[in-house]
Write a protein that holds these residues in place. Structure first.
Motif, mmCIF file in Angstrom:
data_model
loop_
_atom_site.group_PDB
_atom_site.id
_atom_site.type_symbol
_atom_site.label_atom_id
_atom_site.label_comp_id
_atom_site.label_asym_id
_atom_site.label_seq_id
_atom_site.Cartn_x
_atom_site.Cartn_y
_atom_site.Cartn_z
ATOM 1 N N GLU A 113 32.085 -55.992 -22.168
ATOM 2 C CA GLU A 113 32.462 -57.263 -22.799
ATOM 3 C C GLU A 113 31.332 -57.788 -23.665
ATOM 4 O OE1 GLU A 113 34.954 -60.139 -20.317
ATOM 5 O OE2 GLU A 113 34.094 -58.835 -18.789
ATOM 6 N N HIS A 114 30.113 -57.703 -23.157
ATOM 7 C CA HIS A 114 28.963 -58.137 -23.956
ATOM 8 C C HIS A 114 28.823 -57.276 -25.209
ATOM 9 C CE1 HIS A 114 27.315 -61.038 -21.072
ATOM 10 N NE2 HIS A 114 27.533 -60.151 -20.114
ATOM 11 N N ALA A 115 29.063 -55.969 -25.079
ATOM 12 C CA ALA A 115 28.932 -55.065 -26.226
ATOM 13 C C ALA A 115 29.980 -55.350 -27.291
ATOM 14 C CB ALA A 115 29.032 -53.616 -25.756
ATOM 15 N N CYS A 116 31.158 -55.796 -26.868
ATOM 16 C CA CYS A 116 32.226 -56.100 -27.827
ATOM 17 C C CYS A 116 31.895 -57.315 -28.704
ATOM 18 C CB CYS A 116 33.535 -56.380 -27.090
ATOM 19 S SG CYS A 116 34.348 -54.945 -26.352
ATOM 20 N N ARG A 117 31.137 -58.263 -28.153
ATOM 21 C CA ARG A 117 30.946 -59.559 -28.802
ATOM 22 C C ARG A 117 30.478 -59.473 -30.258
ATOM 23 N NH1 ARG A 117 26.488 -61.490 -29.484
ATOM 24 N NH2 ARG A 117 25.555 -60.379 -27.737
ATOM 25 N N PRO A 118 29.418 -58.712 -30.594
ATOM 26 C CA PRO A 118 28.971 -58.716 -31.994
ATOM 27 C C PRO A 118 29.897 -57.973 -32.955
ATOM 28 C CG PRO A 118 27.651 -57.186 -30.715
ATOM 29 C CD PRO A 118 28.524 -57.910 -29.737
#
Length: 198
Positions: free
Chosen positions: A36-41
């Motif tokens: 989920e964190h990786a998807c953010r940018p």
């Protein structure tokens, strides 16, 4: 930036050996999974979001537009994941990020796109070192990467050196590229996040 010519790829296809074989992308971190964190940018900044994974495919399908497995088995490393992503998109460019860097900057895609200039590959550089799995790559290089893999190449840097490539300066935010290779890394970074929380 022309979003219609750009896809994103999150590399989550590794074995997680230094984390006891756990699937790193699905590891909890600061209340959310690392994927989920990786998807953010990437969300809202690419036409299609691809996730390269080789296990727990159903779990990953909740986060991206498509999940793609390595085109060849055996956990052959990130170059195999990159090639699989290049082959999976019809876009002109592919932005790649790892699944285990949860603090990448929000303007990552814009800066890589602008910073590539006339080059075929642009790699993030934090002022101290390069981060070869945070990059933008021209999709037309897929055929050459296939040939390199067939010849036994597995080192990203050596394949990049075959092409016109450049660094993109991210020295204003070096801590954004911290990645989690072990449980100790995870604990350290979670503690740092907690100390910075409002």
């Amino acid at each position: 930036m022309q979003i219609e010519s750009l896809s994103g790829l999150i590399l989550a296809g590794g074995q997680g050996r230094r984390m006891g074989g756990r699937d790193k992308g699905l590891e909890p971190f600061a209340g959310r999974s690392l994927i989920e964190h990786a998807c953010r940018p990437l969300q809202g900044r690419v036409r299609e979001l691809l996730i390269n994974a080789n296990r727990h495919l159903e779990a990953y399908r909740r986060y991206g537009d498509r999940v793609i497995e390595d085109r060849e088995g055996g956990y052959q490393g990130p170059l195999m994941g990159i090639w699989s992503g290049l082959c999976a998109t019809d876009d002109e460019w592919l932005v790649i990020v790892p699944c285990d860097s949860p603090d990448l900057p929000d303007d990552l895609v814009d800066r890589l796109w602008t910073g590539k200039g006339e080059h075929d590959i642009a790699v993030a550089h934090d002022g101290d070192r390069a981060h070869p799995v945070v990059a933008i790559i021209r999709v037309a290089l897929a055929e050459d990467l296939e040939a390199a893999l067939v010849a036994g190449e597995r080192k990203i840097d050596r394949w990049y050196d075959r092409h016109s490539w450049c660094h993109v300066d991210f020295s204003d935010c070096p801590s954004a590229f911290a990645n989690l290779n072990s449980d100790d890394d995870k604990a350290y970074l979670e503690a740092r996040w907690a100390s910075q929380a409002p």
